[in-house]
Design a protein around this motif. Structure first.
Motif, PDB file in Angstrom:
ATOM      1  N   SER B 129       0.834  -1.210   0.000  1.00 26.68           N
ATOM      2  CA  SER B 129       0.000   0.000   0.000  1.00 26.68           C
ATOM      3  C   SER B 129       0.867   1.257   0.000  1.00 26.68           C
ATOM      4  N   ILE B 130       2.024   1.177   0.656  1.00 33.06           N
ATOM      5  CA  ILE B 130       2.939   2.328   0.641  1.00 33.06           C
ATOM      6  C   ILE B 130       3.472   2.535  -0.776  1.00 33.06           C
ATOM      7  N   LEU B 131       3.799   1.420  -1.418  1.00 35.25           N
ATOM      8  CA  LEU B 131       4.291   1.490  -2.802  1.00 35.25           C
ATOM      9  C   LEU B 131       3.235   2.122  -3.718  1.00 35.25           C
ATOM     10  N   VAL B 132       1.993   1.639  -3.614  1.00 38.15           N
ATOM     11  CA  VAL B 132       0.913   2.155  -4.474  1.00 38.15           C
ATOM     12  C   VAL B 132       0.733   3.661  -4.247  1.00 38.15           C
ATOM     13  N   ASP B 133       0.767   4.069  -2.988  1.00 37.83           N
ATOM     14  CA  ASP B 133       0.579   5.488  -2.687  1.00 37.83           C
ATOM     15  C   ASP B 133       1.640   6.359  -3.354  1.00 37.83           C
ATOM     16  N   SER B 134       2.798   5.781  -3.628  1.00 38.23           N
ATOM     17  CA  SER B 134       3.879   6.606  -4.179  1.00 38.23           C
ATOM     18  C   SER B 134       3.989   6.516  -5.699  1.00 38.23           C
ATOM     19  N   LEU B 135       3.160   5.683  -6.331  1.00 30.03           N
ATOM     20  CA  LEU B 135       3.272   5.536  -7.793  1.00 30.03           C
ATOM     21  C   LEU B 135       2.330   6.513  -8.505  1.00 30.03           C
ATOM     22  N   SER B 136       2.904   7.290  -9.426  1.00 30.15           N
ATOM     23  CA  SER B 136       2.152   8.404 -10.028  1.00 30.15           C
ATOM     24  C   SER B 136       0.948   7.979 -10.852  1.00 30.15           C
ATOM     25  N   LYS B 461       1.547   6.420   5.773  1.00 28.25           N
ATOM     26  CA  LYS B 461       0.840   7.665   6.116  1.00 28.25           C
ATOM     27  C   LYS B 461      -0.221   7.296   7.135  1.00 28.25           C
ATOM     28  N   ARG B 462       0.178   7.339   8.404  1.00 26.21           N
ATOM     29  CA  ARG B 462      -0.683   6.802   9.457  1.00 26.21           C
ATOM     30  C   ARG B 462      -1.926   7.647   9.674  1.00 26.21           C
ATOM     31  N   LEU B 463      -2.955   6.938  10.053  1.00 21.44           N
ATOM     32  CA  LEU B 463      -4.244   7.544  10.387  1.00 21.44           C
ATOM     33  C   LEU B 463      -4.132   8.215  11.765  1.00 21.44           C
ATOM     34  N   GLU B 464      -5.030   9.153  12.037  1.00 21.69           N
ATOM     35  CA  GLU B 464      -5.017   9.758  13.376  1.00 21.69           C
ATOM     36  C   GLU B 464      -5.211   8.654  14.419  1.00 21.69           C
ATOM     37  N   PRO B 465      -4.511   8.768  15.568  1.00 18.07           N
ATOM     38  CA  PRO B 465      -4.529   7.708  16.586  1.00 18.07           C
ATOM     39  C   PRO B 465      -5.939   7.332  17.059  1.00 18.07           C
ATOM     40  N   GLU B 466      -6.826   8.333  17.200  1.00 14.20           N
ATOM     41  CA  GLU B 466      -8.177   8.002  17.701  1.00 14.20           C
ATOM     42  C   GLU B 466      -8.913   7.136  16.694  1.00 14.20           C
ATOM     43  N   LYS B 467      -8.739   7.477  15.412  1.00 12.81           N
ATOM     44  CA  LYS B 467      -9.424   6.695  14.375  1.00 12.81           C
ATOM     45  C   LYS B 467      -8.840   5.286  14.302  1.00 12.81           C
TER      46      LYS B 467
END
Lengths: 218, 485
Positions: B129-136, B461-467
């Motif tokens: 998922s990190i890889l996908v987030d960085s591919l244009s 890209k972490r989600l907010e801790p409460e969520k």
């Protein structure tokens, strides 16, 4: 026409996938008093085996296999009334009960496995698709098969394979039948995890696995 | 987009004529009217029955008439906007907009270090998922791997959980169970502050079972998606010659009937429920009994049924960019490229498949990075030729004149980034001497290096801790629910 020529003709008609001719020749053979066991072994089975060989050589394709198997099955049905159960039993390599598990409506792969097993001389009882656990258990008690084949195409329904194996254990049937599992998401690891005896990638593999399992049984 | 309108079809590639489309449409209607379609689900049958459809409860068959089909198509939205995790508009599913996302639900991953396939873990999906987030040019995530380190029964929601925790892009996913979908919607509601029906960040795949059947789970998933107003992608998967006619046209007719039955159910459950006209058909290999996703005929079927979806004025989807090769090799390259390019020329809105090898069963991170490059080229291709006074550049040509050069002109500086697709390190355009000095790596080696580099440089890209806490609670509850059983 001598019996042998007639039987060869039946085999050839099976190879040619000429259902009409097979039907007529089988009727003729019965009429002149050829032993139904011989019709099956020297005619229909021989033809079906040849179809299998042609497939392995790459000359025949899956549709050829399926049509040949259908011709075979139809004519066996017709011959059944003429056979004693004792005779049929001694002639097969073993009995396989097969089905697609509950919740799964896919049965293409399972059908192929059933066909390859029949071509290779096994007696196959096909319970179809969407088969509930209870029905598997009931039919195992009724038919006493050597091998149980469980097919699942979806990652959701493969869980059912586990349930069925558990149900076999609970009803004390597990030691009486070898279990093979298959289907797109099914892997060797999954088969091991749920305690199946075998797993095959495809229909040809499945035949080898079943043969191996039954050898160990002896 | 208008409904039942040939002018919706502005695709650069049109494998069907207007007459073909009319014939396929009317044939599919004939099938739904006469033979009907099976729904192995009591609630679906009840819904159809209550809405005046002819239902055979014993055979579980519903007959759907032309009027109902027309009504459903007219109600279904022509445009669906999908948001990212930050609530930003990300995908505009309409017209000929093309978005790529990785193939979904692979049971294996090709290990980048060992070149062997193995069962994917949660960690693999996190990295993926990190890889996908960085591919244009990969615009959306997908729940690309079935993770092997959590109980199978909760793996549908667990995949979504991992992606929601680590990545931003919208998600193409699907449920494996009936209550899995409800848990997944709960999770999406946590992330969207309860606005999943207004600002969807995920699309759910729901697949009929060919020929002409819907299983209990997928029917229910479709009904529930419509109730939640969450976008559902109808993914019929006829196999030419096996579970549908061997002819391509016959397969498309069956695909149309299966897809339309889903559109009708969703729209009677909830008018205007977002629905995407998708599919994952394939031909059937008559020799091996396999379902080749890289076959040219598979791609032709995809590019054709998408035109039918466009004619109906619905957003479209297809599985393209996959390969049947078992490794990342030339076959993987050319099969995927054909699908990626032809899908783009057809203007299919959601194209799922990049990264996938071995039919639809194995994801490869290095292939995803290579496919990303092809997706970029395809997107450049469909941008087409820009012919204006400025791009014709007559004045410039005259100014530079015979024997001059254009490298130092402002026009070049202004235009080169707009006109030229600038490749990443995947594509080698060095001269041989420089390539030799640069270790003579091939495309796959370069892809592996890029994957390693991206994973080193990019943090989740972490989600907010409460969520995140709330998601943990939902997952724990669903595990507990099964343990109690």
């Amino acid at each position: 026409m001598s019996n042998l020529i007639l039987l060869n003709k039946i085999a050839k008609a099976v190879v040619d996938l000429n259902d009409k001719e097979v039907k007529e020749l089988v009727e003729e053979a019965l009429k002149i008093g050829v032993n139904p066991i011989e019709i099956i072994e020297e005619g229909l089975s021989k033809g079906l085996k040849e179809v299998g060989l042609l497939y392995e050589k790459g000359e025949y394709y899956i549709p050829h296999l399926m049509i040949a198997a259908e011709i075979f099955k139809e004519n066996i049905e017709k011959l059944k009334p003429f056979l004693s159960t004792k005779e049929t039993k001694s002639k097969t390599l073993g009995k396989v009960l097969i089905g697609t598990v509950k919740g799964d409506l896919h049965d293409l792969g399972k059908n192929l496995v059933a066909i390859m097993l029949s071509i290779n001389g096994f007696e196959v009882i096909d319970l179809g698709k969407d088969v509930p656990t209870e029905l598997f258990i009931e039919k195992i008690k009724e038919h006493n098969p050597d091998v149980l084949g469980l097919s699942a195409l979806m990652s959701t329904t493969m869980y059912e394979q586990k349930n069925i194996i558990k149900a076999l254990e609970d009803s004390g049937l597990r030691s009486k039948v070898k279990v093979i599992v298959g289907g797109a998401p099914v892997t060797k690891e999954w088969a091991e995890e749920i305690g199946a005896d075998g797993y095959a990638e495809n229909a040809i593999e499945a035949v080898k696995i079943v043969k191996n399992l039954l050898k160990k049984n002896d | 987009m208008n409904k039942f309108d040939f002018s919706n079809i502005k695709s650069k590639l049109q494998l069907l004529t207007k007459e073909d489309i009319e014939k396929i449409h009317s044939s599919a209607i004939k099938i739904l009217e006469k033979t009907g379609i099976m729904f192995d689900n009591k609630e679906a049958l009840k819904i159809f029955n209550e809405n005046g459809f002819e239902v055979n409860f014993e055979k579980k068959i519903v007959k759907i008439n032309e009027e109902a089909i027309k009504e459903a198509i007219i109600k279904a939205p022509s445009k669906i906007i999908i948001y990212d995790r930050n609530g930003k508009e990300a995908l505009f599913l309409e017209e000929n907009n093309v978005y790529y996302n990785p193939g979904s639900a692979a049971i294996n991953i090709l290990d980048i270090e060992t070149n062997n396939i193995r069962k994917p873990t949660s960690k693999d999906l996190e990295k993926f998922s990190i890889l996908v987030d960085s591919l244009s040019y990969i615009h959306a995530q997908s729940t690309a791997l079935i993770v092997s380190d959590v109980p199978k029964i909760i793996s549908d929601r667990y995949r979504l959980y991992i992606i929601l925790k680590n990545a931003i892009k919208p998600i193409i996913t699907g449920a494996f169970t009936i209550d899995g979908l409800h848990d997944m919607i709960r999770m999406l509601n946590v992330v969207t502050d309860g606005k999943v029906h207004e600002k969807p960040i995920a699309i759910f795949d729901v697949c009929p079972s060919p020929p002409l059947m819907w299983s209990e789970i997928t029917s229910q998933n479709l009904i529930d998606c419509a109730r939640y107003m969450v976008p559902a992608e109808i993914v019929p998967m006829p196999l030419s010659g096996a579970t549908s006619p061997v002819t391509l046209a016959g397969t498309i007719v069956q695909h149309t009937a299966e897809a339309l039955s889903g559109v009708v159910l969703s729209q009677i459950v909830n008018p205007k429920a977002p629905i995407i006209y998708g599919g994952s058909p394939a031909i059937f290999d008559m020799r091996y009994g396999t379902t080749p996703m890289g076959a040219i005929e598979t791609i032709m079927i995809d590019c054709s049924y998408s035109l039918i979806g466009k004619y109906y004025g619905l957003p479209t989807h297809a599985y393209l960019g996959l390969s049947d090769s078992k490794i990342v090799d030339i076959q993987a390259g050319f099969e995927s490229t054909i699908g990626i390019i032809l899908g783009a020329l057809t203007g299919i809105n959601v194209i799922s498949g990049p990264g996938m090898i071995d039919f639809e069963s194995c994801q490869s991170m290095e292939k995803l990075v290579i496919d990303n490059e092809v997706c970029g080229m395809a997107l450049r291709l469909i941008k087409g030729m820009n012919v204006t006074e400025d791009t014709l550049a007559i004045e410039l040509i005259e100014k530079i004149g015979p024997g001059g050069q254009f490298l130092t002109s402002k026009h070049t500086l202004e235009w080169f980034k707009k006109e030229l697709f600038i490749p990443s390190g995947i594509i080698d355009r060095l001269e041989r001497k420089a390539w030799i000095e640069k270790n003579q790596k091939d495309c796959i080696q370069r892809a592996k290096e890029i994957v390693r580099k991206i994973l080193e440089e990019n943090k989740p890209k972490r989600l907010e801790p409460e969520k995140e806490e709330e998601l943990n609670r939902i997952i724990k509850n669903s595990i507990k629910r099964y343990e109690d059983k």
